[in-house]
Design an enzyme around this catalytic site. Structure first.
Site, mmCIF file in Angstrom:
data_model
loop_
_atom_site.group_PDB
_atom_site.id
_atom_site.type_symbol
_atom_site.label_atom_id
_atom_site.label_comp_id
_atom_site.label_asym_id
_atom_site.label_seq_id
_atom_site.Cartn_x
_atom_site.Cartn_y
_atom_site.Cartn_z
ATOM 1 N N ASN A 293 -1.672 1.807 6.458
ATOM 2 C CA ASN A 293 -1.150 0.756 5.786
ATOM 3 C C ASN A 293 -0.830 -0.233 6.972
ATOM 4 O OD1 ASN A 293 -0.656 1.911 3.266
ATOM 5 N ND2 ASN A 293 1.272 2.291 3.377
ATOM 6 N N GLY A 294 -0.925 -1.539 6.522
ATOM 7 C CA GLY A 294 -0.485 -2.364 7.802
ATOM 8 C C GLY A 294 -1.891 -3.368 8.237
ATOM 9 N N GLU B 138 6.988 -15.292 -11.500
ATOM 10 C CA GLU B 138 6.171 -14.254 -11.178
ATOM 11 C C GLU B 138 5.840 -13.091 -12.321
ATOM 12 O OE1 GLU B 138 8.443 -11.223 -8.535
ATOM 13 O OE2 GLU B 138 10.082 -11.829 -9.645
ATOM 14 N N CYS C 28 0.813 -1.158 -0.016
ATOM 15 C CA CYS C 28 -0.154 -0.029 0.013
ATOM 16 C C CYS C 28 0.727 1.113 -0.119
ATOM 17 C CB CYS C 28 -0.883 -0.125 1.327
ATOM 18 S SG CYS C 28 -1.892 -1.537 1.448
ATOM 19 N N LYS D 61 11.444 -15.936 -11.394
ATOM 20 C CA LYS D 61 11.290 -14.667 -12.187
ATOM 21 C C LYS D 61 10.268 -15.225 -13.082
ATOM 22 C CE LYS D 61 13.659 -11.284 -11.008
ATOM 23 N NZ LYS D 61 13.257 -11.679 -9.659
ATOM 24 N N ARG E 272 4.737 -0.137 -6.368
ATOM 25 C CA ARG E 272 4.765 -0.913 -5.249
ATOM 26 C C ARG E 272 3.418 -1.912 -5.261
ATOM 27 N NH1 ARG E 272 7.337 1.771 -0.739
ATOM 28 N NH2 ARG E 272 6.232 0.443 0.810
ATOM 29 N N LYS F 161 5.863 -4.625 -4.501
ATOM 30 C CA LYS F 161 7.179 -4.574 -4.560
ATOM 31 C C LYS F 161 7.883 -4.726 -3.244
ATOM 32 C CE LYS F 161 11.322 -3.246 -6.141
ATOM 33 N NZ LYS F 161 11.905 -4.466 -6.822
ATOM 34 N N GLU G 42 16.409 -18.522 -8.473
ATOM 35 C CA GLU G 42 15.869 -17.155 -8.830
ATOM 36 C C GLU G 42 15.411 -17.439 -10.285
ATOM 37 O OE1 GLU G 42 15.208 -14.453 -7.488
ATOM 38 O OE2 GLU G 42 15.686 -12.828 -9.172
ATOM 39 N N HIS H 8 15.470 -38.088 -7.930
ATOM 40 C CA HIS H 8 14.609 -38.453 -6.895
ATOM 41 C C HIS H 8 12.982 -38.154 -7.119
ATOM 42 C CE1 HIS H 8 18.339 -39.888 -4.527
ATOM 43 N NE2 HIS H 8 18.626 -38.601 -4.928
ATOM 44 N N TRP I 231 -3.349 -2.480 -1.206
ATOM 45 C CA TRP I 231 -3.091 -3.913 -1.874
ATOM 46 C C TRP I 231 -3.772 -4.547 -0.826
ATOM 47 C CZ3 TRP I 231 -1.020 -8.595 0.184
ATOM 48 C CH2 TRP I 231 -0.186 -9.293 -0.527
HETATM 49 C C1 AGP Z 1 11.307 -10.932 -6.632
HETATM 50 O O1 AGP Z 1 11.472 -10.423 -7.908
HETATM 51 C C2 AGP Z 1 10.591 -10.315 -5.812
HETATM 52 N N1 AGP Z 1 10.252 -8.833 -5.930
HETATM 53 C C3 AGP Z 1 10.635 -10.573 -4.397
HETATM 54 O O2 AGP Z 1 10.817 -11.862 -3.964
HETATM 55 C C4 AGP Z 1 11.563 -9.790 -3.182
HETATM 56 O O3 AGP Z 1 12.775 -10.156 -3.632
HETATM 57 C C5 AGP Z 1 10.776 -10.042 -1.858
HETATM 58 O O4 AGP Z 1 9.737 -9.850 -1.640
HETATM 59 C C6 AGP Z 1 12.046 -9.371 -0.803
HETATM 60 O O5 AGP Z 1 12.032 -7.976 -0.917
HETATM 61 P P1 AGP Z 1 13.336 -7.134 -0.267
HETATM 62 O O6 AGP Z 1 14.218 -7.426 -0.990
HETATM 63 O O7 AGP Z 1 12.565 -5.753 -0.343
HETATM 64 O O8 AGP Z 1 13.063 -7.504 1.272
#
Ligand code: AGP
Length: 607
Positions: A101-102, A488, A2, A485, A27, A602, A481, A504, A75
């Site tokens: 927010n929260g 997501e 948010c 990617k 975000r 984000k 990773e 396995h 969000w």
């Molecule tokens: C990956 O592309 C994401 N944006 C996500 O996994 C991110 O790395 C994770 O939420 C951690 O965020 P941070 O590095 O801001 O703590």
């Protein structure tokens, strides 16, 4: 996640707020809203589900001549992303407007209490209870009413509140959710991320947990958790607001991928020389580093995978246990911690709730906390005992790219510096490392160039039932990773696994429509990895190989992208670059929203 923007002053209030929200769009959000206060006090509110454009479509209905306002991108946590659930929320008399927010963890109990008292709550969200509690506590001073309500709330919040009876005043409070005040001349700003207001002021006050700020046009007054006034600590932010623009690129992600050579170079500036690695930010905790008997690394998502890249090397060099744990597990089920534990928290945003939670757990147990973080001024930088900044610049795309490679590099630099301090590396070893480290930006450029092969490869395999990303040794983190990617960005199922584990179970998935993406690095386990890839080929699975220091691939791969040869920990981080491009191309083919993938944010500021 948010986003919050607030403003008091003589600019056009709704335009200033919407411009700020636009800069926070990255975000991630699913609805947006705004409330503005007119000189006479009347508060007008508009909110819409979906993109900011939907909200902008109804702004014309707002009365002109407002003097203060608050705005939000939501969000969803409690309640679906509808017009009704979007923030702001108001009490039933339209006197109090609130943005939050929260998460309010005890909202159900508070809701029952308010309903029993005769309040009518109209939305499904936890935030609305706060407006009603403030309504009950209000006796002519909105600051006192907010201060009276805060102790009743359990959870996390960044709150901003206006009252109809006190136009030109905004009250802000925070606990475990970021909130900053921007100081102007005869105007004041609020934002959950300073990027939203940097175009107007770079004089920022970051609120701390428990702080409450009283904003009026002429200035701000701050109160701590005990209600005592204190003088603001004003920081002058030097970040580049221009980073929040695409500068000719179609997507922030592509721009940020291309920024990697520069970001990696910035990460080494003043830390790596031809003679070795020395990170001055670690000097402040030198005694704790020397005393450390275990190292616990905590992070989430991509930051977690980046942290894995150098972990084995760290344990080998430092001869102490080094464990990397996802922060959401660590915070509630930590390992044995104490004064001889060094906890390294890795985060781009420095606001990830789970990572902050893990840090608080570690600090409560007496551990020393080192933060490796990109966002200067973030909560993590304020809570850690020492901070090493990535220097990657603002990252807007939800998908981590330059922050990932910078995190992998900085954790490697920290490992090498810890080894230097412990006398675990000879001067010659250090020179050999630094000679290779200093070529990383050039290697990243070469990897960006060779990634131009990926649009064709992506096209060839788009439509496959799934992808298995594999490697051995340091490359495993890169495989994890790569799979993240692809999931997501392109919404395609992918799994990252250690290649030796394929037989396995996972190998059952393989076939002509289920390719393997292999991170093939020149290390002692290369022959083992090649055998696993031959097993995949024997089951008709195409193998797309990212190759470093390996020339002859025709027997085990169908497609290849060649990156520079380097030692495994360095090659592993460079190999991420073509995998970023692969996912980017797949996402283009899938027609996905590349910079803001669905359901993601984000910075994940809730658990
Ligand atoms: C990956 O592309 C994401 N944006 C996500 O996994 C991110 O790395 C994770 O939420 C951690 O965020 P941070 O590095 O801001 O703590």
């Amino acid at each position: 996640m948010c986003g919050i923007v607030g403003y008091i002053g003589s600019r056009d209030v709704s335009t200033t707020l919407i411009e700020g929200l636009r800069l926070l769009e990255y975000r991630g959000y699913d609805s947006a809203g705004i409330a503005v206060a007119a000189t006479g006090g009347e508060i007008s509110m508009r909110k819409r589900a979906g993109r900011l454009a939907n909200l902008e479509g109804v702004l014309g209905e707002l009365p002109t001549g407002s003097i203060a306002g608050i705005a939000h991108t939501r969000w969803a946590t409690h309640g679906a992303p509808t017009d009704l659930n979007a923030h702001p929320h108001m009490d039933e008399h339209g006197e109090i407007a609130i943005i939050h927010n929260g998460i309010i963890e005890n909202y159900a109990e508070l809701q029952r209490e308010l309903t029993a008292k005769g309040h009518t709550l109209s939305s499904d969200v936890d935030t609305e209870v706060i407006a009603h509690l403030i309504e009950d506590a209000y006796q002519g001073d909105i600051r006192l009413a907010v201060a009276a309500v805060l102790p009743r709330l359990h959870g996390q919040w960044a709150l901003v509140v206006m009252h109809r009876g006190e136009p030109g005043r905004i009250i802000a409070a925070r606990r475990e959710a970021p909130l900053a005040v921007g100081l102007g001349e005869g105007e004041q700003f609020l934002a959950s991320d300073p990027v939203a207001i940097l175009e107007h002021t770079n004089k920022i006050v970051f609120l701390r947990d428990g702080d409450l700020a009283d904003l009026q046009r002429g200035g701000i007054t701050l109160y701590d958790a005990a209600g005592a006034k204190f003088a603001p600590k004003v920081e002058t932010i030097t970040w580049d607001g221009a980073a929040a623009r695409k500068e000719g690129y179609d997507h922030f992600m592509r721009k940020e991928m291309d920024e990697q050579p520069r970001a990696l170079s910035a990460a080494m500036l003043g830390r790596v020389s031809v003679d070795g690695v020395a990170i001055s930010e670690l000097d402040a905790i030198a005694p704790a580093l020397a005393a450390a008997r275990s190292i616990e690394v905590v992070a989430c998502g991509s930051a977690y995978y980046a942290s894995l890249t150098a972990a084995t090397l760290a344990e080998r060099l430092l001869r102490v246990p080094v464990r990397v744990t996802v922060a959401s597990e660590f915070r509630y089920d930590p390992p044995a911690l104490g004064p001889t534990s060094l906890v390294i928290a890795v985060s781009q945003s420095g606001e990830t709730a789970d990572t902050l939670g893990a840090v608080r757990t570690a600090k409560a147990a007496g551990a020393t906390v080192l933060a490796i973080v990109n966002a200067a001024g973030s909560s993590l930088t304020r809570e850690a005992d020492a901070v090493v900044l990535l220097q990657a610049g603002t990252e807007i795309s939800v998908a981590a790219t330059k922050s990932y490679t910078s995190q992998a590099l900085v954790t490697l630099l920290v490992t090498l510096d810890l080894a230097r301090r412990a006398g675990a590396l000879t001067a010659e070893d250090l020179r050999s490392w630094s000679t290779e480290l200093l070529t990383i930006p050039a290697m990243a450029s070469a990897a960006l160039d060779s990634s131009d092969a990926l649009p064709a490869i992506a096209k060839k395999y788009f439509g496959s039932s799934g992808f298995m990303f594999v490697s051995r040794g340091a490359g495993i983190a890169t495989a994890f990773e790569g799979a993240l990617k692809l999931k997501e960005l392109a919404y395609i199922h992918a799994e990252g696994i250690a290649a030796g584990e394929m037989k396995h179970g996972p190998i059952s998935l393989l076939g002509a429509d289920h390719p393997v993406v292999a991170v093939v690095l020149n290390s002692s386990v290369l022959p083992k990895l090649v055998s696993n890839l031959m097993e995949s080929r024997a089951r008709s699975a195409p193998v797309i190989a990212i190759l470093s220091g390996v020339d002859d691939w025709s027997t085990f791969a169908t497609d290849a992208v060649v990156i520079p040869a380097a030692r495994p920990e360095i090659a592993a981080l460079i190999a991420t670059i073509p995998l970023q491009r692969f996912s980017y191309e797949m996402a283009l083919l899938a027609g996905a929203d590349i910079d803001q993938p669905k359901n993601l944010a984000k910075s994940v500021t809730v658990e």
